[in-house]
Design an enzyme around this catalytic site. Structure first.
Site, PDB file in Angstrom:
ATOM      1  N   GLY A  42       0.805  -0.741  -0.178  1.00  0.00           N
ATOM      2  CA  GLY A  42      -0.198   0.386   0.628  1.00  0.00           C
ATOM      3  C   GLY A  42       0.868   0.935   0.331  1.00  0.00           C
ATOM      4  N   ALA A  43       1.817   1.148  -0.568  1.00  0.00           N
ATOM      5  CA  ALA A  43       2.502   2.501  -0.659  1.00  0.00           C
ATOM      6  C   ALA A  43       2.564   3.488  -0.988  1.00  0.00           C
ATOM      7  CB  ALA A  43       4.871   1.862  -0.380  1.00  0.00           C
ATOM      8  N   ASP A  46      -2.225   7.102   1.696  1.00  0.00           N
ATOM      9  CA  ASP A  46      -2.096   8.175   1.745  1.00  0.00           C
ATOM     10  C   ASP A  46      -0.996   8.512   3.428  1.00  0.00           C
ATOM     11  OD1 ASP A  46      -3.238  10.552   2.823  1.00  0.00           O
ATOM     12  OD2 ASP A  46      -3.467   9.513   4.407  1.00  0.00           O
ATOM     13  N   ARG A  76       0.172  -2.022  -6.240  1.00  0.00           N
ATOM     14  CA  ARG A  76      -0.612  -1.977  -7.641  1.00  0.00           C
ATOM     15  C   ARG A  76      -0.245  -0.838  -8.462  1.00  0.00           C
ATOM     16  NH1 ARG A  76      -6.793  -2.508  -6.503  1.00  0.00           N
ATOM     17  NH2 ARG A  76      -6.211  -0.126  -6.334  1.00  0.00           N
ATOM     18  N   LYS A 177      -5.669  -1.103  11.061  1.00  0.00           N
ATOM     19  CA  LYS A 177      -6.855  -1.073  11.386  1.00  0.00           C
ATOM     20  C   LYS A 177      -7.479  -0.698  10.559  1.00  0.00           C
ATOM     21  CE  LYS A 177      -8.502   2.549  12.842  1.00  0.00           C
ATOM     22  NZ  LYS A 177      -8.647   4.160  13.383  1.00  0.00           N
ATOM     23  N   HIS A 207      -2.353   3.202  17.095  1.00  0.00           N
ATOM     24  CA  HIS A 207      -1.610   3.869  16.910  1.00  0.00           C
ATOM     25  C   HIS A 207      -1.304   4.803  18.389  1.00  0.00           C
ATOM     26  CE1 HIS A 207      -3.892   7.049  15.140  1.00  0.00           C
ATOM     27  NE2 HIS A 207      -3.545   8.395  15.879  1.00  0.00           N
ATOM     28  N   GLU A 245     -12.587  15.877  17.443  1.00  0.00           N
ATOM     29  CA  GLU A 245     -11.239  16.609  16.451  1.00  0.00           C
ATOM     30  C   GLU A 245     -12.160  17.570  15.671  1.00  0.00           C
ATOM     31  OE1 GLU A 245     -10.010  13.010  13.466  1.00  0.00           O
ATOM     32  OE2 GLU A 245     -11.442  11.498  14.841  1.00  0.00           O
ATOM     33  N   HIS A 269      -8.643   2.748  19.920  1.00  0.00           N
ATOM     34  CA  HIS A 269      -8.248   3.910  20.479  1.00  0.00           C
ATOM     35  C   HIS A 269      -9.286   4.226  21.966  1.00  0.00           C
ATOM     36  CE1 HIS A 269      -6.470   4.738  16.727  1.00  0.00           C
ATOM     37  NE2 HIS A 269      -6.886   5.292  16.369  1.00  0.00           N
TER      38      HIS A 269
HETATM   39  P1  NDP Z   1      -5.579   4.901   1.052  1.00  0.00           P
HETATM   40  O1  NDP Z   1      -6.545   4.061   0.658  1.00  0.00           O
HETATM   41  O2  NDP Z   1      -4.665   5.345   0.492  1.00  0.00           O
HETATM   42  O3  NDP Z   1      -4.675   3.051  -0.206  1.00  0.00           O
HETATM   43  C1  NDP Z   1      -4.024   2.363   0.247  1.00  0.00           C
HETATM   44  C2  NDP Z   1      -2.896   2.002  -1.038  1.00  0.00           C
HETATM   45  O4  NDP Z   1      -3.494   0.929  -1.129  1.00  0.00           O
HETATM   46  C3  NDP Z   1      -3.718   2.870  -1.412  1.00  0.00           C
HETATM   47  O5  NDP Z   1      -2.502   3.658  -2.497  1.00  0.00           O
HETATM   48  C4  NDP Z   1      -3.907   1.882  -3.417  1.00  0.00           C
HETATM   49  O6  NDP Z   1      -2.962   1.545  -4.289  1.00  0.00           O
HETATM   50  C5  NDP Z   1      -4.675   0.101  -2.881  1.00  0.00           C
HETATM   51  N1  NDP Z   1      -5.198   0.040  -2.195  1.00  0.00           N
HETATM   52  C6  NDP Z   1      -6.303   1.094  -2.634  1.00  0.00           C
HETATM   53  N2  NDP Z   1      -7.495  -0.368  -3.063  1.00  0.00           N
HETATM   54  C7  NDP Z   1      -7.722  -1.109  -3.051  1.00  0.00           C
HETATM   55  C8  NDP Z   1      -7.571  -2.522  -3.820  1.00  0.00           C
HETATM   56  N3  NDP Z   1      -9.322  -2.360  -3.746  1.00  0.00           N
HETATM   57  N4  NDP Z   1      -7.086  -3.429  -3.543  1.00  0.00           N
HETATM   58  C9  NDP Z   1      -6.354  -3.163  -3.384  1.00  0.00           C
HETATM   59  N5  NDP Z   1      -5.072  -2.018  -3.138  1.00  0.00           N
HETATM   60  C10 NDP Z   1      -5.919  -1.047  -2.778  1.00  0.00           C
HETATM   61  O7  NDP Z   1      -5.650   4.090   2.514  1.00  0.00           O
HETATM   62  P2  NDP Z   1      -4.577   4.264   3.698  1.00  0.00           P
HETATM   63  O8  NDP Z   1      -2.863   5.018   3.250  1.00  0.00           O
HETATM   64  O9  NDP Z   1      -5.041   5.997   4.002  1.00  0.00           O
HETATM   65  O10 NDP Z   1      -4.923   3.859   4.502  1.00  0.00           O
HETATM   66  C11 NDP Z   1      -4.218   2.490   4.532  1.00  0.00           C
HETATM   67  C12 NDP Z   1      -4.506   1.489   5.800  1.00  0.00           C
HETATM   68  O11 NDP Z   1      -4.030   2.391   6.900  1.00  0.00           O
HETATM   69  C13 NDP Z   1      -5.981   1.806   5.642  1.00  0.00           C
HETATM   70  O12 NDP Z   1      -6.497   0.211   6.072  1.00  0.00           O
HETATM   71  C14 NDP Z   1      -6.813   2.078   7.047  1.00  0.00           C
HETATM   72  O13 NDP Z   1      -7.829   1.988   7.235  1.00  0.00           O
HETATM   73  C15 NDP Z   1      -5.428   2.624   7.638  1.00  0.00           C
HETATM   74  N6  NDP Z   1      -5.307   4.073   8.472  1.00  0.00           N
HETATM   75  C16 NDP Z   1      -5.435   5.179   7.732  1.00  0.00           C
HETATM   76  C17 NDP Z   1      -4.281   5.863   8.437  1.00  0.00           C
HETATM   77  C18 NDP Z   1      -4.845   7.469   7.579  1.00  0.00           C
HETATM   78  O14 NDP Z   1      -4.710   8.678   8.309  1.00  0.00           O
HETATM   79  N7  NDP Z   1      -4.976   7.228   6.156  1.00  0.00           N
HETATM   80  C19 NDP Z   1      -4.688   6.068   9.674  1.00  0.00           C
HETATM   81  C20 NDP Z   1      -5.069   4.982  10.423  1.00  0.00           C
HETATM   82  C21 NDP Z   1      -5.646   4.019   9.788  1.00  0.00           C
HETATM   83  P3  NDP Z   1      -2.609   1.235  -5.361  1.00  0.00           P
HETATM   84  O15 NDP Z   1      -3.910   1.406  -6.411  1.00  0.00           O
HETATM   85  O16 NDP Z   1      -1.077   1.722  -5.480  1.00  0.00           O
HETATM   86  O17 NDP Z   1      -1.805  -0.283  -4.874  1.00  0.00           O
HETATM   87  C1  BG6 Z   2      -7.184   7.183  12.760  1.00  0.00           C
HETATM   88  C2  BG6 Z   2      -8.639   7.273  12.084  1.00  0.00           C
HETATM   89  O1  BG6 Z   2      -7.435   5.420  13.658  1.00  0.00           O
HETATM   90  O2  BG6 Z   2      -7.760   8.282  14.205  1.00  0.00           O
HETATM   91  C3  BG6 Z   2      -8.983   8.852  12.136  1.00  0.00           C
HETATM   92  O3  BG6 Z   2      -8.882   6.463  11.435  1.00  0.00           O
HETATM   93  C4  BG6 Z   2      -8.636   9.558  13.242  1.00  0.00           C
HETATM   94  O4  BG6 Z   2      -9.886   8.638  11.643  1.00  0.00           O
HETATM   95  C5  BG6 Z   2      -7.446   9.294  13.375  1.00  0.00           C
HETATM   96  O5  BG6 Z   2      -9.072  11.198  12.574  1.00  0.00           O
HETATM   97  C6  BG6 Z   2      -7.206  10.297  14.735  1.00  0.00           C
HETATM   98  O6  BG6 Z   2      -5.820  10.201  15.171  1.00  0.00           O
HETATM   99  P1  BG6 Z   2      -5.113  10.851  16.448  1.00  0.00           P
HETATM  100  O7  BG6 Z   2      -3.582  10.763  16.437  1.00  0.00           O
HETATM  101  O8  BG6 Z   2      -4.618  12.541  15.144  1.00  0.00           O
HETATM  102  O9  BG6 Z   2      -5.823  11.560  17.072  1.00  0.00           O
END
Ligand code: NDP
Ligand code: BG6
Length: 526
Positions: A42-43, A46, A76, A177, A207, A245, A269
């Protein structure tokens, strides 16, 4: 590897000496992990951009990564090593505190390979990179970080095995998560992982457990003699845990619409912080013993039933409003949110822990998006004095004492108590004894992801969620979710609240009908 950096920027921008060169801090110096590498799935996403790469860069700057450490990013999206490096560079620059020289060195340890998760032959790029890079650098040890949407966790966990990514040393799997979306799916994911990994290899991340001040709850309680004797039903009236938040759903509506605040914040959390506030002292500060005690709290949670749910739970969804003077739109008008969405963005909950220490003491938990201020805090509200000597001279009873453990945005511990007001013969006033957490500390501090990545490399699981804890918190919450999502006449209503408020009025009623009030962020505190 870079030389250890000897200076850190304090919040006001002044240079300060880090813990590594300050003898006074040496007992707290971090341990360097053994040789290993990290493959991040998932590199392109976000989380990797905003949290994981900055965390690894910080560990590198602090000389806390093993000498030959390298990262293989995988997703991907087609990218080259160079484009992955360029994306990472952009996010590190955006995060600030960027050092050209260190980056030049750090970037050499970053690689990228694309992969299609269900096609095991497509992992050959990662395997080839591991075979080429690992000798002499990682000792066959590898952390696999699953930072993808949860739907592909199981697939990737199999792909790692069947495409032979595991090396000759240890393999650890960090799972982001949400770990499942209810008890059934969480147990199914667990069983799937157990076919190829044992519990020791699985690091379920929350986290919040990595936040300094969350860890400090245990230090404060158990390293001091003065709090623990009072930390029980005899002296504590109730406990509040608030995580407010100002952010809305941002770009995560696809996920958030399915999750809502209960899955997003409470299952993990909020309940984990509550466990730290409520748990018994372990005999030793050791991973499994601390995790045992956290789990016992979850086991003692009094389950909700259909009849009393509305006395214990209020859910809400933000409508339009203003935060810090800026207009914010209604949740239902956010991109990707259904026009009639029933997803709660706020919840307030009253919980009981049915054990000797806490019998009859309510724990009020509250979390929401688009609230007036961003703050996370635990408030221990003590009982009032049994007899007021000053009743004749005062208009009312002096308010109760409170201990506030503020985690965000400013990390501090505050004790609220009463003193004589200078002047009038019998005149009391409320005062606050305030300890900013980093006062007089000039060393390195690690944020949550930095701490947790380091701990995983060190094999320390204390701040990760064990399978029994995960299952118990889902078990508790799944009952609640079912009661909400079945949408019967007894289901809790979804109340609208104005963005920029502290949630719906009904959340005030939840606590006020018990004769109590929420403790909000003290406007004049920070
Ligand atoms: P993203 O939606 O940015 O997805 C990460 C990557 O996964 C994408 O860049 C994409 O890469 C790949 N992806 C997206 N959809 C699919 C799919 N259907 N099948 C396979 N690969 C897919 O997620 P985040 O980076 O925001 O989050 C990643 C994980 O971390 C999630 O489980 C999220 O719940 C968790 N998380 C995220 C937080 C945040 O602040 N962003 C906070 C806490 C937890 P590509 O298309 O190149 O494969
Ligand atoms: C994440 C949630 O786990 O924690 C987000 O998915 C939330 O929705 C975030 O905003 C809050 O984390 P922090 O460290 O900013 O309090």
């Amino acid at each position: 590897m870079a030389d250890p950096i000897n200076t850190e920027k304090t919040p006001d921008g002044a240079a300060a000496t880090t813990g590594f060169t300050t003898p006074a801090c040496s007992p707290c110096d971090e341990t360097q992990p053994p040789d290993c590498c990290m493959v991040i799935f998932g590199a392109s996403g976000d989380l990797v951009r905003r949290k994981l790469m900055p965390a690894l860069y910080k560990l590198f700057r602090c000389n806390l990564l093993p000498k030959g450490f390298f990262v293989i990013g995988a997703a991907r999206t087609a990218m080259t090593d160079d484009s992955f490096r360029a994306e990472t560079e952009a996010s590190l620059r955006a995060a600030g505190d960027f050092d050209e020289g260190l980056w030049a060195e750090f970037s050499k340890s970053l690689f990228y390979r694309s992969v299609t998760y269900a096609d095991h032959s497509s992992y050959s790029g990662i395997k080839g990179a591991l075979d080429e890079l690992a000798p002499g650098r990682s000792n066959g040890n590898c952390v696999f970080y699953l930072a993808t949407p949860p739907a592909v966790y199981a697939e990737i966990s199999r792909g790692i095995i069947y495409s032979g990514l595991r090396g000759s040393g240890w393999s650890r799997l960090i799972i982001e998560k949400p770990f499942g979306s209810d008890l059934k799916s969480a147990l199914a994911l667990n069983s799937e992982l157990y076919t190829n990994y044992n519990e020791d290899q699985i690091y379920r991340i929350d986290h919040y457990l990595g936040k300094e001040t969350v860890q400090n709850i245990l230090m404060l309680r158990f390293a001091n003699a003065i709090f623990e004797p009072l930390w029980n039903r005899r002296y504590i009236d109730h406990v509040q845990i608030s995580a407010a938040e100002t952010l809305g759903v941002e770009k995560r509506s696809g996920y958030y619409e399915q999750a809502g605040v209960l899955r997003d914040m409470f299952q993990n959390h909020m309940l984990q912080v509550m466990c730290l506030a409520a748990m018994e002292p372990p005999s030793v500060y050791e991973s499994e013993l601390v995790r045992d005690e956290r789990v016992k709290v979850l086991r003692a949670l009094r389950p909700f039933n259909g009849d009393d749910i509305n006395d214990h739970l209020v859910i809400g969804q933000y409508g339009e409003g203003a935060i810090d003077g800026s207009y914010v739109r209604d949740y239902r008008r956010e991109e990707g949110v259904a026009q009639k969405s029933q997803t709660p963005t706020f919840a307030a909950m009253k919980l009981y822990v049915d054990n000797w220490r806490w019998q009859g003491v309510p724990f009020y938990l509250r979390s929401g998006k688009r609230m007036k201020k961003r703050f996370t805090q635990v408030t221990i509200q003590f009982k009032g004095v049994p007899h007021s000597l000053f009743r004749r001279a005062l208009p009312g009873e002096p308010g109760p004492n409170a201990l506030i453990l503020r985690m965000q945005p400013d990390e501090r511990v505050q004790l609220k108590f009463h003193t004589k007001s200078p002047g009038g013969r019998v005149c009391l006033r409320d005062v606050v004894m305030d300890f900013p957490y980093t006062l007089d500390y000039m060393g390195v501090t690690l944020d949550a992801y930095e701490r947790l990545l380091l701990d995983c490399m060190l094999g320390d699981k204390m701040l990760f969620v064990r399978s029994d804890g995960m299952a118990l918190s889902w078990s508790f919450l799944t009952t609640v979710l079912n009661l909400i999502e079945e949408r019967t006449e007894h289901s809790p209503k979804l109340y609208k609240y104005t963005a920029g408020s502290y949630g719906p009025a009904e959340a005030e009623t939840l606590i006020q009908k018990d004769g109590r009030d929420w403790v909000d962020y003290g406007e004049d505190d920070a």
